[in-house]
Design a protein around this motif. Sequence first.
Motif, PDB file in Angstrom:
ATOM      1  N   ALA A   1      45.483  35.328  36.012  1.00 47.28           N
ATOM      2  CA  ALA A   1      46.090  35.431  34.681  1.00 47.28           C
ATOM      3  C   ALA A   1      47.587  35.133  34.737  1.00 47.28           C
ATOM      4  O   ALA A   1      48.123  34.404  33.889  1.00 47.28           O
ATOM      5  N   GLY A   2      48.248  35.705  35.741  1.00 46.14           N
ATOM      6  CA  GLY A   2      49.683  35.464  35.865  1.00 46.14           C
ATOM      7  C   GLY A   2      50.001  33.991  36.057  1.00 46.14           C
ATOM      8  O   GLY A   2      50.892  33.436  35.399  1.00 46.14           O
ATOM      9  N   GLY A   3      49.274  33.328  36.936  1.00 48.66           N
ATOM     10  CA  GLY A   3      49.512  31.910  37.195  1.00 48.66           C
ATOM     11  C   GLY A   3      49.198  31.035  35.999  1.00 48.66           C
ATOM     12  O   GLY A   3      49.918  30.079  35.693  1.00 48.66           O
ATOM     13  N   LEU A   4      48.119  31.368  35.273  1.00 53.44           N
ATOM     14  CA  LEU A   4      47.699  30.557  34.132  1.00 53.44           C
ATOM     15  C   LEU A   4      48.724  30.606  33.008  1.00 53.44           C
ATOM     16  O   LEU A   4      49.178  29.571  32.506  1.00 53.44           O
ATOM     17  N   VAL A   5      49.118  31.799  32.617  1.00 49.72           N
ATOM     18  CA  VAL A   5      50.055  31.925  31.502  1.00 49.72           C
ATOM     19  C   VAL A   5      51.439  31.433  31.913  1.00 49.72           C
ATOM     20  O   VAL A   5      52.173  30.849  31.101  1.00 49.72           O
TER      21      VAL A   5
ATOM     22  N   PHE B   1      36.437  29.312  37.864  1.00 46.79           N
ATOM     23  CA  PHE B   1      37.001  28.223  37.076  1.00 46.79           C
ATOM     24  C   PHE B   1      38.326  27.723  37.654  1.00 46.79           C
ATOM     25  O   PHE B   1      38.508  26.531  37.896  1.00 46.79           O
ATOM     26  N   LEU B   2      39.245  28.644  37.892  1.00 41.70           N
ATOM     27  CA  LEU B   2      40.576  28.251  38.363  1.00 41.70           C
ATOM     28  C   LEU B   2      40.608  28.069  39.876  1.00 41.70           C
ATOM     29  O   LEU B   2      41.093  27.061  40.386  1.00 41.70           O
ATOM     30  N   GLY B   3      40.080  29.066  40.599  1.00 43.50           N
ATOM     31  CA  GLY B   3      40.187  29.047  42.053  1.00 43.50           C
ATOM     32  C   GLY B   3      39.353  27.968  42.715  1.00 43.50           C
ATOM     33  O   GLY B   3      39.843  27.234  43.584  1.00 43.50           O
ATOM     34  N   ILE B   4      38.076  27.825  42.321  1.00 38.56           N
ATOM     35  CA  ILE B   4      37.209  26.838  42.972  1.00 38.56           C
ATOM     36  C   ILE B   4      37.631  25.421  42.601  1.00 38.56           C
ATOM     37  O   ILE B   4      37.647  24.530  43.456  1.00 38.56           O
ATOM     38  N   THR B   5      37.976  25.204  41.332  1.00 40.68           N
ATOM     39  CA  THR B   5      38.456  23.872  40.939  1.00 40.68           C
ATOM     40  C   THR B   5      39.675  23.483  41.766  1.00 40.68           C
ATOM     41  O   THR B   5      39.776  22.357  42.270  1.00 40.68           O
ATOM     42  N   GLY B   6      40.597  24.428  41.939  1.00 39.59           N
ATOM     43  CA  GLY B   6      41.778  24.155  42.753  1.00 39.59           C
ATOM     44  C   GLY B   6      41.443  23.942  44.218  1.00 39.59           C
ATOM     45  O   GLY B   6      41.994  23.054  44.876  1.00 39.59           O
ATOM     46  N   ALA B   7      40.501  24.747  44.737  1.00 37.44           N
ATOM     47  CA  ALA B   7      40.114  24.606  46.144  1.00 37.44           C
ATOM     48  C   ALA B   7      39.484  23.237  46.407  1.00 37.44           C
ATOM     49  O   ALA B   7      39.753  22.607  47.439  1.00 37.44           O
ATOM     50  N   ILE B   8      38.649  22.760  45.473  1.00 42.82           N
ATOM     51  CA  ILE B   8      38.028  21.440  45.646  1.00 42.82           C
ATOM     52  C   ILE B   8      39.077  20.334  45.509  1.00 42.82           C
ATOM     53  O   ILE B   8      39.067  19.353  46.261  1.00 42.82           O
TER      54      ILE B   8
ATOM     55  N   ALA C   1      39.899  30.126  29.702  1.00 43.48           N
ATOM     56  CA  ALA C   1      40.135  30.729  31.023  1.00 43.48           C
ATOM     57  C   ALA C   1      40.716  32.129  30.877  1.00 43.48           C
ATOM     58  O   ALA C   1      40.351  33.058  31.615  1.00 43.48           O
ATOM     59  N   PHE C   2      41.608  32.301  29.896  1.00 45.26           N
ATOM     60  CA  PHE C   2      42.222  33.604  29.667  1.00 45.26           C
ATOM     61  C   PHE C   2      41.175  34.601  29.166  1.00 45.26           C
ATOM     62  O   PHE C   2      41.130  35.756  29.611  1.00 45.26           O
TER      63      PHE C   2
END
Length: 550
Positions: free
Chosen positions: A155-159, A75-82, A354-355
Amino acid sequence: MNARVHAAAAEATQVGNPAVNIAIFGAFVLVTLVIVFRASKTNKTAADYYAGGRSFTGGQNGTAIAGDYLSAASFLGITGAIAVNGYDGFMYSIGFLVAWLVALLLVAELLRNTGKFTMADVLSFRLKQRPVRMAAAISTLAVVFFYLLAQMAGAGGLVALLLGISSRAGQSAVIVVVGALMILYVLVGGMKGTTWVQIIKAALLIAGAAVMSVWVLAKFGFNLSDLFQGAIDTFGEGGEALIQPGLQYGLNPTSQLNFLSLAIALVLGTAGLPHVLMRFYTVPTAKDARRSVVWAIWLIGVFYLFTLVLGFGAGALVGKEEILAAPGGVNSAAPLLAFALGGEILLGIISAVAFATILAVVAGLTITAAASFAHDIYASVIKHGQVNPDGEVRVARMTVVVIGLLAIAGGIFAQGQNVAFLVALAFAVAASANLPTILYSLFWRKFNTSGALWSMYGGLVSCIVLIAFSPVVSGKVDPVTGLSLSMIKDTSVDFSWFPLENPGLVSIPLAFLLGIVGTHLGRKDASPEKFAEMEVRSLTGAGSEKAVTH
């Protein structure tokens, strides 16, 4: 709206209303904790704690597998990579999805028929129990550790993004809280509680991604070409590279080899992931195991189509610079897109999902590692099988605490890395240490204990050594900003000599080769009778129910 997101990201302040974010977070955590506590009341045996009492249907288990697999990386990593790398980022989605075909065709049903609780049950079926179980447990713990790094970093980056925590110390505190929650989930709920959390989380994550994808497409008249053009326009000069291969992996021969290495690790890694393999034991029959994978492929495939829209949507509506400037960096693309679309309420909901995703995945990983240590090392190696189920589960729960503390320490170390990339390292370890031995055990009559140990330890050690001396850990510097892109942030520290960022291209073929060499050089302890029994059981299920009852 773009200016609003830009200002929030650039100033490294919170995005949205922290009170709203915390309230929605709290509600999600509370609901999932209630589920876990209710499930814990039915945990009476080792089979209940490790395998959910084998009471889940194929559809339920397939949804849980999707929940286990669709982690922070997806969810977080692939969306950001694209969003940042366009076409090259979408290759993560393709690799993660194609990998399931390998799992479906080669291992799912066979493992369910042959095993009991863990991957080591299969690998030690016709080989020497103690050395093979020890090797399998060590490789399981290594894979789980790398996977946990990704979830903790996410988790660290999201919060941090939601609460405006830009300092490394603040993000470290967030990781500690996530780790404490994870330990609580697994200590109380076991596999049954973890599975229900994963089912609910998968439904929420796919629904949230669907809503955001439709919202993004609506802004561009439901025209993908207009969406791509919007991302190109926001990117600025050279934006056309977003929709072409090569932005990240076509710059030079080394980056092209990086892509090949990444692709091999992604496609072969899933079939060796111990926490995914363990899910096949939570269903009553092999037919349900196969049905689980079919369900998982459909759910995961639909979700990865959504990541294409979400990634380019983040690129168009938020922009690369704003994403990279936000706390959490590239992992902030999905939450920033939610804020750009629906303000603080949608941001809070999507971030809470996401959390919950992170909590569910780390719970699944932790129970796998605990089961591997307690069942394979403590019960089978240290106690020679002479231990009652209650004692085994007690050791598993103690292991959960230790693993949680290690995950917290590792997550603090891995802050700022793209979580999809970190998960790819876990896939490389799984494909190197586990997959060759699994395939050889299932399909090669002459495979012996020596071959298994050569393959598992050789694949594991080579993979970890190559990661340690790669640009992932030290020596990678952004040519524009001069900042370190490695785990070690001091740019003066550089002990990397392996040029590739993912070791799969070297370590996976090496592990297959070592399995062959070890088999021919070692003692010929392969039993044709045991192989025949294993072959019949794995292909037909005959005798498997006797093996899995406790």
